[in-house]
Design a protein around this motif. Structure first.
Motif, short mmCIF file in Angstrom:
data_model
loop_
_atom_site.label_atom_id
_atom_site.label_comp_id
_atom_site.label_asym_id
_atom_site.label_seq_id
_atom_site.Cartn_x
_atom_site.Cartn_y
_atom_site.Cartn_z
N ILE A 13 0.83 -1.20 0.00
CA ILE A 13 0.00 0.00 0.00
C ILE A 13 0.87 1.26 0.00
CG2 ILE A 13 -1.65 1.36 1.37
CD1 ILE A 13 -2.89 -1.38 2.21
N VAL A 14 1.91 1.28 0.83
CA VAL A 14 2.81 2.44 0.89
C VAL A 14 3.51 2.66 -0.45
CG1 VAL A 14 4.94 3.32 1.93
CG2 VAL A 14 3.14 2.39 3.38
N THR A 15 4.04 1.61 -1.06
CA THR A 15 4.74 1.78 -2.34
C THR A 15 3.76 2.17 -3.45
OG1 THR A 15 4.64 -0.61 -2.77
CG2 THR A 15 6.66 0.25 -1.81
N LEU A 16 2.53 1.65 -3.39
CA LEU A 16 1.52 2.02 -4.38
C LEU A 16 1.22 3.51 -4.29
CD1 LEU A 16 -0.38 -0.31 -5.94
CD2 LEU A 16 -2.07 1.22 -4.97
N ILE A 17 1.03 4.01 -3.09
CA ILE A 17 0.76 5.44 -2.89
C ILE A 17 1.97 6.27 -3.32
CG2 ILE A 17 0.38 7.23 -1.15
CD1 ILE A 17 -1.35 5.10 0.37
N PHE A 18 3.15 5.82 -2.93
CA PHE A 18 4.36 6.59 -3.27
C PHE A 18 4.58 6.66 -4.77
CE2 PHE A 18 8.87 6.87 -4.26
CZ PHE A 18 9.17 8.09 -3.66
N PHE A 19 4.58 5.52 -5.44
CA PHE A 19 4.92 5.51 -6.87
C PHE A 19 3.79 6.00 -7.77
CE2 PHE A 19 8.24 2.57 -5.35
CZ PHE A 19 9.34 3.30 -5.81
N VAL A 22 3.10 10.34 -5.08
CA VAL A 22 4.20 11.21 -4.68
C VAL A 22 5.28 11.27 -5.76
CG1 VAL A 22 6.00 11.59 -2.96
CG2 VAL A 22 3.75 10.79 -2.24
N TYR A 23 5.75 10.14 -6.21
CA TYR A 23 6.81 10.10 -7.23
C TYR A 23 6.36 10.80 -8.51
CZ TYR A 23 10.16 8.28 -10.61
OH TYR A 23 11.11 8.17 -11.60
N THR A 24 5.12 10.58 -8.93
CA THR A 24 4.59 11.21 -10.13
C THR A 24 4.59 12.72 -9.99
OG1 THR A 24 3.21 9.28 -10.52
CG2 THR A 24 2.60 11.29 -11.69
N LEU A 25 4.19 13.23 -8.84
CA LEU A 25 4.18 14.68 -8.61
C LEU A 25 5.59 15.25 -8.57
CD1 LEU A 25 1.26 14.95 -6.04
CD2 LEU A 25 1.24 15.60 -8.45
N VAL A 26 6.54 14.52 -8.02
CA VAL A 26 7.94 14.97 -7.99
C VAL A 26 8.49 15.08 -9.41
CG1 VAL A 26 10.30 14.34 -7.30
CG2 VAL A 26 8.44 14.18 -5.65
N VAL A 27 8.26 14.07 -10.23
CA VAL A 27 8.73 14.09 -11.63
C VAL A 27 8.07 15.24 -12.38
CG1 VAL A 27 8.71 12.83 -13.82
CG2 VAL A 27 9.33 11.66 -11.71
N LEU A 28 6.78 15.45 -12.18
CA LEU A 28 6.06 16.56 -12.81
C LEU A 28 6.65 17.90 -12.37
CD1 LEU A 28 3.73 17.51 -14.62
CD2 LEU A 28 2.28 17.46 -12.60
N GLY A 29 6.96 18.03 -11.08
CA GLY A 29 7.56 19.26 -10.56
C GLY A 29 8.93 19.53 -11.16
N VAL A 30 9.76 18.51 -11.26
CA VAL A 30 11.09 18.67 -11.85
C VAL A 30 10.97 19.03 -13.32
CG1 VAL A 30 13.21 17.44 -12.46
CG2 VAL A 30 12.25 17.18 -10.18
N ALA A 31 10.01 18.45 -14.03
CA ALA A 31 9.81 18.74 -15.45
C ALA A 31 9.48 20.21 -15.68
CB ALA A 31 8.70 17.86 -16.02
N GLN A 32 8.88 20.87 -14.70
CA GLN A 32 8.54 22.28 -14.85
C GLN A 32 9.78 23.17 -14.91
OE1 GLN A 32 5.27 22.94 -15.48
NE2 GLN A 32 5.22 20.72 -15.32
N LEU A 33 10.92 22.66 -14.47
CA LEU A 33 12.16 23.43 -14.49
C LEU A 33 12.84 23.42 -15.85
CD1 LEU A 33 13.66 22.09 -11.14
CD2 LEU A 33 12.37 24.21 -11.48
N PHE A 34 12.43 22.53 -16.74
CA PHE A 34 13.07 22.35 -18.03
C PHE A 34 12.31 23.08 -19.14
CE2 PHE A 34 14.71 18.93 -15.49
CZ PHE A 34 16.05 18.91 -15.85
#
Length: 186
Positions: A13-19, A22-34
């Protein structure tokens, strides 16, 4: 067994929520810098839409050739040939590309052909070539289009993109953008 199942379920459950969150939002946030904020770059010219981030086939002598594609420039099926440098079939394909390039560029020596003009990239969709790969084609294009070679060399220089953030990757030239600019050349 009961003491192993509960922690396994919690971990799942924790890894499902994270990946998936959370992980999707982090990648989306980093993509905004490019550049383009992680979105593809669409170019509209002469009523047509082009995608600058995906390699496209340019084989006509009046255009700068793009890098070969192992997947026929099909963005739905990205991938390389998975054949090594000792594979006879692969060597035959590369030799055929070299022979074709030399026929279309008679003033070029085999040793002067940049490797990216005769080998496909790992994705088969690389939209860029090096400055050397563009410059080796200038004489052919100048002759076909009846344009001074110096004018084409200047066009190539104007389309060089430096490394990402000045340090990641080599300088490169987007073949689509270069060829669209070539069509606009007077």
């Amino acid at each position: 067994m009961k003491q192993h199942i509960l922690p396994a379920v919690r971990l799942t459950i924790v890894t499902l929520i994270f990946f998936s969150g959370v992980y999707t939002l982090v990648v989306l946030g980093v993509a905004q810098l490019f550049p383009n904020h992680g979105k593809g770059e669409v170019i509209e010219q002469n009523g047509k839409r082009y995608y600058a981030n995906i390699g496209q086939s340019f084989t006509d002598d009046k255009y700068f050739n793009s890098r070969p594609s192992a997947v026929g420039y099909n963005a739905a099926g990205s991938g390389g040939s998975n054949k090594g440098p000792s594979n006879e079939e692969y060597l035959g394909v590369v030799q055929a590309r070299i022979d074709t390039f030399l026929v279309h560029n008679p003033g070029v020596q085999k040793t002067d052909i940049p490797v990216e003009l005769v080998t496909a990239s790992g994705s088969g969709l690389d939209p860029d070539i090096s400055e050397k790969a563009a410059l080796v084609q200038v004489e052919r294009i100048a002759k076909v289009r009846n344009v001074p070679a110096q004018k084409l060399q200047q066009l190539v220089k104007e389309h060089i993109s430096g490394p990402l953030m000045g340090m990641f990757g080599p300088a490169k030239i987007n073949v689509l953008k270069l060829n669209l600019a070539l069509d606009q050349l007077k």
